[in-house]
Design a protein around this motif. Structure first.
Motif, short mmCIF file in Angstrom:
data_model
loop_
_atom_site.label_atom_id
_atom_site.label_comp_id
_atom_site.label_asym_id
_atom_site.label_seq_id
_atom_site.Cartn_x
_atom_site.Cartn_y
_atom_site.Cartn_z
N ARG A 82 -16.54 5.37 14.10
CA ARG A 82 -17.26 5.73 12.87
C ARG A 82 -16.49 6.78 12.07
O ARG A 82 -16.38 6.68 10.84
CB ARG A 82 -18.65 6.26 13.20
N GLU A 84 -13.26 7.37 12.14
CA GLU A 84 -12.06 6.75 11.57
C GLU A 84 -12.40 5.90 10.36
O GLU A 84 -11.65 5.88 9.38
CB GLU A 84 -11.35 5.91 12.63
N LYS A 85 -13.55 5.22 10.37
CA LYS A 85 -13.96 4.41 9.22
C LYS A 85 -14.25 5.30 8.02
O LYS A 85 -13.83 5.01 6.89
CB LYS A 85 -15.20 3.59 9.58
N ILE A 86 -14.95 6.40 8.25
CA ILE A 86 -15.27 7.32 7.15
C ILE A 86 -13.99 7.91 6.57
O ILE A 86 -13.82 7.99 5.35
CB ILE A 86 -16.21 8.44 7.65
N ALA A 88 -11.00 6.59 6.66
CA ALA A 88 -10.23 5.53 5.99
C ALA A 88 -10.79 5.23 4.61
O ALA A 88 -10.05 4.91 3.68
CB ALA A 88 -10.21 4.28 6.85
N GLU A 89 -12.12 5.32 4.45
CA GLU A 89 -12.75 5.02 3.17
C GLU A 89 -12.75 6.19 2.21
O GLU A 89 -13.02 6.03 1.03
CB GLU A 89 -14.18 4.55 3.41
N HIS A 90 -12.44 7.39 2.70
CA HIS A 90 -12.48 8.58 1.86
C HIS A 90 -11.27 8.64 0.94
O HIS A 90 -10.14 8.49 1.37
CB HIS A 90 -12.55 9.84 2.73
N ASP A 91 -11.53 8.87 -0.33
CA ASP A 91 -10.47 9.05 -1.31
C ASP A 91 -10.50 10.50 -1.78
O ASP A 91 -11.41 10.90 -2.51
CB ASP A 91 -10.66 8.09 -2.50
N GLN A 94 -10.78 11.17 -5.67
CA GLN A 94 -11.94 10.69 -6.40
C GLN A 94 -12.79 11.90 -6.81
O GLN A 94 -13.02 12.80 -6.03
CB GLN A 94 -12.76 9.74 -5.55
#
Length: 96
Positions: A82, A84-86, A88-91, A94
């Motif tokens: 979880r 790692e997913k967060i 990976a999706e964080h920019d 932005q």
């Protein structure tokens, strides 16, 4: 997500053999001690049943401890996935 293989904890054949041999020697020594004990048959029977109960209880306890440890590792791996997913999706560039 990272593609890291889980670390597999495995004991060596020598350690496994030593554990089996140690268990065999211990159970044989107790059985011989009970057999040659200078007591009535019911006392020896009671001790033998007590030893068998102790051995089965130890196996059960070891299994419960192992199962709890494996469950904890599974929860840890899910939490890590979880995170790692967060990440990976964080920019970071932005605007919030």
């Amino acid at each position: 997500m990272s593609e890291t293989a889980p670390v597999k904890q495995q004991s060596t054949a020598a350690f496994y053999g030593q554990a089996v041999a140690s268990f065999g020697v211990a159970i044989a020594a107790v059985a011989l001690g009970i057999y040659f004990l200078d007591a009535d048959a019911w006392v020896r029977g009671f001790l033998a049943i007590g030893v068998l109960y102790l051995v089965t209880s130890c196996f059960t306890l070891a299994k419960v401890i192992r199962d709890r440890q494996e469950a904890g590792q599974l929860v840890s791996r899910v939490d890590q996935a979880r995170l790692e997913k967060i990440l990976a999706e964080h920019d970071p560039f932005q605007k919030l």
